[in-house]
Design a protein around this motif. Structure first.
Motif, short mmCIF file in Angstrom:
data_model
loop_
_atom_site.label_atom_id
_atom_site.label_comp_id
_atom_site.label_asym_id
_atom_site.label_seq_id
_atom_site.Cartn_x
_atom_site.Cartn_y
_atom_site.Cartn_z
N ALA A 7 2.98 72.80 41.80
CA ALA A 7 1.89 72.86 40.83
C ALA A 7 2.38 73.49 39.53
N ALA A 8 3.40 72.89 38.93
CA ALA A 8 3.97 73.43 37.69
C ALA A 8 2.96 73.32 36.54
N ASP A 9 2.88 74.37 35.72
CA ASP A 9 2.00 74.38 34.56
C ASP A 9 2.78 73.87 33.35
N TRP A 10 2.64 72.57 33.06
CA TRP A 10 3.40 71.96 31.97
C TRP A 10 2.88 72.37 30.60
N SER A 11 1.76 73.07 30.54
CA SER A 11 1.29 73.58 29.25
C SER A 11 2.07 74.81 28.81
N ARG A 12 2.82 75.42 29.76
CA ARG A 12 3.66 76.59 29.46
C ARG A 12 5.02 76.38 30.11
N PRO A 13 5.79 75.41 29.62
CA PRO A 13 7.04 75.05 30.31
C PRO A 13 8.04 76.17 30.43
N ALA A 14 8.12 77.05 29.43
CA ALA A 14 9.11 78.13 29.49
C ALA A 14 8.82 79.10 30.63
N LYS A 15 7.58 79.11 31.12
CA LYS A 15 7.20 80.03 32.19
C LYS A 15 7.37 79.42 33.58
N ILE A 16 7.72 78.14 33.65
CA ILE A 16 7.88 77.50 34.95
C ILE A 16 9.14 78.02 35.63
N ARG A 17 9.00 78.46 36.86
CA ARG A 17 10.14 78.91 37.64
C ARG A 17 10.74 77.71 38.35
N GLY A 18 11.78 77.12 37.75
CA GLY A 18 12.39 75.99 38.41
C GLY A 18 13.33 75.22 37.50
N GLY A 19 14.14 74.36 38.13
CA GLY A 19 15.06 73.51 37.38
C GLY A 19 16.21 74.29 36.77
N ASN A 20 16.51 73.97 35.53
CA ASN A 20 17.55 74.68 34.79
C ASN A 20 17.14 74.84 33.34
N PRO A 21 16.45 75.93 33.00
CA PRO A 21 16.16 76.21 31.59
C PRO A 21 17.45 76.48 30.82
N LEU A 22 17.50 76.01 29.57
CA LEU A 22 18.65 76.25 28.70
C LEU A 22 18.38 77.47 27.83
N LEU A 23 19.35 78.39 27.81
CA LEU A 23 19.18 79.66 27.11
C LEU A 23 20.04 79.66 25.84
N PHE A 24 19.36 79.75 24.69
CA PHE A 24 20.04 79.73 23.38
C PHE A 24 19.05 80.20 22.34
N PRO A 25 19.46 80.95 21.30
CA PRO A 25 20.84 81.34 20.98
C PRO A 25 21.32 82.60 21.70
N PHE A 26 20.37 83.44 22.20
CA PHE A 26 20.73 84.65 22.91
C PHE A 26 20.18 84.59 24.33
N ILE A 27 20.84 85.32 25.23
CA ILE A 27 20.43 85.39 26.63
C ILE A 27 19.79 86.75 26.89
N GLY A 28 18.76 86.75 27.74
CA GLY A 28 18.19 88.01 28.19
C GLY A 28 17.39 88.73 27.11
N ARG A 29 17.26 90.03 27.32
CA ARG A 29 16.46 90.85 26.41
C ARG A 29 17.35 91.53 25.37
N HIS A 30 16.86 91.59 24.14
CA HIS A 30 17.53 92.31 23.06
C HIS A 30 16.55 93.31 22.48
N PHE A 31 17.09 94.40 21.93
CA PHE A 31 16.26 95.51 21.49
C PHE A 31 16.70 96.01 20.12
N ALA A 32 15.72 96.31 19.29
CA ALA A 32 15.98 97.01 18.02
C ALA A 32 15.01 98.17 17.94
N ASP A 33 15.55 99.36 17.75
CA ASP A 33 14.74 100.59 17.70
C ASP A 33 13.88 100.74 18.96
N GLY A 34 14.46 100.35 20.10
CA GLY A 34 13.78 100.49 21.36
C GLY A 34 12.72 99.45 21.65
#
Length: 299
Positions: free
Chosen positions: A50-77
């Motif tokens: 029951a994938a929610d295609w209205s929010r594709p980035a939130k779907i847990r599955g397949g292979n999302p492509l990560l660009f330009p940065f991976i993971g979390r980044h922080f400025a001033d906390g």
């Protein structure tokens, strides 16, 4: 450009690559997402019913492509912020924006697809660089070859670190009987404020129910392959492809103890690399480079 290999799946028109025994379904307009990989009738990747295609980035599955940065980044906390070399702070979501944006299909046939994302007003808001990011999938006899090509199409030096987020199908009950084999690496995690933990020497093999794997970065100390040995199936992720950019790390993660998937993710850099530099890559104007991995079914 019209394509003949269109398959309807969950009320979406996806592009099919491969043959009846080994094929992929991809959603270029949803972040260039690889949705399914079916081999001999078996699902290699996980995709929710029951994938929610209205929010594709939130779907847990397949292979999302990560660009330009991976993971979390922080400025001033503050998460989701990063500071450039001139001291200007920008807002960019976790894992970047590629998984949220439509890709253009450059080429597609029975064995290969090439998709591209180019800089636009929507990307320059949080990442003020001109670029072209291409993802290609090529069917192999025993698996799939995936290439991520990044190009600086502007006049300024461009920072980036891209990667994959493979959701491999695996019943949660099989984790104790599944082994992850890694080349030489050190283990790190990210603190809540973005700092990296102290590096600990990794081990060559882990059971997937080992808590040390959860949300962990395995920074590679050389080349090699990663093996995921599951009951009934063994996958090899080849990271040593001659002439290509070296992968910096492999990340392991799953959503919960009862999730029927496990993520093994080749990354070019570590989260917040734009600030600490671990895996941060720079492209000069007009420069391009490609990172390739192969995922093979070996048993």
């Amino acid at each position: 450009m019209a394509f003949q290999n269109i398959q309807r799946f969950q009320n979406q028109d996806l592009i099919r690559v491969g043959n009846d025994d080994n094929y992929l379904l991809l959603a270029p307009h949803y972040g260039g997402r690889l949705v399914r990989w079916v081999r001999h009738g078996e699902e290699i990747l996980y995709w929710p019913e029951a994938a929610d295609w209205s929010r594709p980035a939130k779907i847990r599955g397949g292979n999302p492509l990560l660009f330009p940065f991976i993971g979390r980044h922080f400025a001033d906390g503050e998460a989701g912020r990063w500071r450039d070399a001139n001291g200007t702070t920008h807002t960019l979501p976790q894992h970047g924006f590629a998984r949220d944006l439509p890709f253009t299909v450059v080429a597609a046939d029975d064995d290969k697809i090439v998709m591209a994302l180019e800089s636009s007003d929507s990307t320059r808001a949080g990442y003020p660089y001109a670029f072209r990011f291409e993802a290609s999938y090529v069917m192999l006899e025993d698996g799939v070859e995936v290439a991520l090509r990044s190009e600086n199409t502007g006049s300024d030096r461009l920072p980036y670190y891209a990667g994959h987020h493979f959701y491999f199908s695996l019943p949660a009950a099989h984790r104790p009987d599944t082994r992850l084999l890694l080349p030489e690496a050190v283990r790190l995690r990210q603190e809540p404020d973005g700092r990296l933990t102290h590096a600990i020497q990794g081990e060559p093999a882990y059971a997937l129910d080992d808590d040390r794997l959860q949300d962990t970065f395995h920074a590679l100390r050389g080349g090699g392959s990663v093996t995921l040995a599951m009951p009934g199936r063994t996958l090899a992720i080849d990271l040593d492809v001659p002439g290509c950019v070296a992968w910096h790390a492999v990340t392991t993660w799953t959503e919960s103890k009862d999730a029927d998937f496990y993520c093994v993710e080749p990354w070019l850099g570590l989260p917040d690399a734009i600030h600490h530099g671990h895996g941060l890559r720079w492209l000069e104007p007009g420069e391009q480079e490609t990172a390739v991995c192969r995922v093979r079914v070996v048993a």
